[in-house]
Design a protein around this motif. Structure first.
Motif, mmCIF file in Angstrom:
data_model
loop_
_atom_site.group_PDB
_atom_site.id
_atom_site.type_symbol
_atom_site.label_atom_id
_atom_site.label_comp_id
_atom_site.label_asym_id
_atom_site.label_seq_id
_atom_site.Cartn_x
_atom_site.Cartn_y
_atom_site.Cartn_z
ATOM 1 N N GLU A 94 -2.505 -6.648 -5.620
ATOM 2 C CA GLU A 94 -3.650 -5.567 -5.494
ATOM 3 C C GLU A 94 -4.785 -6.175 -4.971
ATOM 4 O O GLU A 94 -4.864 -7.388 -4.983
ATOM 5 N N ILE A 135 -8.937 -5.277 -4.174
ATOM 6 C CA ILE A 135 -10.179 -4.516 -4.602
ATOM 7 C C ILE A 135 -11.261 -4.803 -3.306
ATOM 8 O O ILE A 135 -11.830 -5.833 -3.251
ATOM 9 N N THR A 172 -16.162 0.850 -5.346
ATOM 10 C CA THR A 172 -14.940 -0.014 -5.027
ATOM 11 C C THR A 172 -13.733 0.885 -4.546
ATOM 12 O O THR A 172 -13.450 2.094 -5.205
ATOM 13 N N LYS A 180 -9.810 0.257 -4.824
ATOM 14 C CA LYS A 180 -8.554 -0.527 -5.194
ATOM 15 C C LYS A 180 -7.305 0.080 -4.693
ATOM 16 O O LYS A 180 -7.117 1.189 -4.573
ATOM 17 N N ARG A 186 -3.508 -0.787 -5.158
ATOM 18 C CA ARG A 186 -2.250 -1.349 -5.901
ATOM 19 C C ARG A 186 -0.992 -1.628 -4.969
ATOM 20 O O ARG A 186 -0.879 -0.925 -4.087
#
Lengths: 112, 111
Positions: free
Chosen positions: A18, A20, A76, A78, A80
């Motif tokens: 992951e 960010i 942000t 993200k 995954r």
């Protein structure tokens, strides 16, 4: 002159991890965006965010992606379970109402 | 489908040699056409917004014009520091603020 700042400038991550990506938009802007640019290709829209919610997302922005504005300054993205094809430059942009979007210098994401 | 096409893909000019970059677009209900400059490893830097046919904007050696189907970025007496990729973008159709970009024109100006 105020500007959009993005960190990190370069992120290297193993496939499946992951990541960010962080952005600080211009302080009086209300609209926030993420775009990406795969090497040699067009800048592509991912998602727009207004009033603490997603206002629009592209077909690319599937369940693998999420955005958040955790406080009054950060925005942000993200990702995954990263895939090789996620390797790209990711640009954050912000704008006031009905004004041009201003872009940061991007985060280069490299998936190994 | 809404589209933006830019030409040429690349352009090499001698310093002082004026030229024009083209951006043709198809979009339902144009709500703004934007020109950006992008330097290597950097994000797009806003240059101009054009909203209606006949509109013109100028900044230093650059002048942007708009018709109902295309926009031109005219570069007068370019200098080496004008070397960059110039991107054209339009707002998506009604009720969307996303930008639809062309692939850009890579301009190189030689002394």
């Amino acid at each position: 002159e105020p500007e959009v700042t993005q960190t990190p400038s370069h992120q290297v991550t193993q496939m499946g991890q992951e990541v960010i990506l962080r952005c600080v938009p211009i302080s009086n802007h209300l609209y926030f965006y993420w775009y990406r640019q795969i090497l040699g290709q067009k800048v592509e829209f991912l998602v727009s965010f207004y009033n603490n919610e997603i206002s629009e997302k592209s077909e690319i922005f599937d369940d693998q992606f999420s955005v958040e504005r955790p406080d009054g300054s950060n925005f942000t993205l993200k990702i995954r379970s990263t895939k090789l094809e996620d390797s790209a430059m990711y640009f954050c942009a912000s704008s006031p109402i009905d004004q041009p979007q201003h872009f940061g210098d991007g985060t280069r994401l490299s998936i190994l | 489908e809404d589209q933006v096409t830019q030409s040429p893909e690349a352009l090499r000019l001698q310093e002082g040699e004026s030229s024009s970059l083209n951006c043709s677009y198809t979009v339902s209900g144009l709500r703004g056409l934007f020109w950006y400059r992008q330097d290597p490893g950097k994000g797009p830097e806003f240059l101009f917004t054009l909203y209606s046919a006949g509109e013109e904007k100028e900044k230093e050696r650059l002048k942007a014009t708009l018709t109902k189907k295309e926009s031109f970025l005219h570069i007068t007496a370019p200098k080496p520091e004008d070397s960059a990729t110039y991107l054209c973008a339009v707002h998506g159709p009604y009720n969307t603020d996303k930008l639809i970009f062309g692939t850009g024109t890579r301009l190189q100006v030689f002394p």
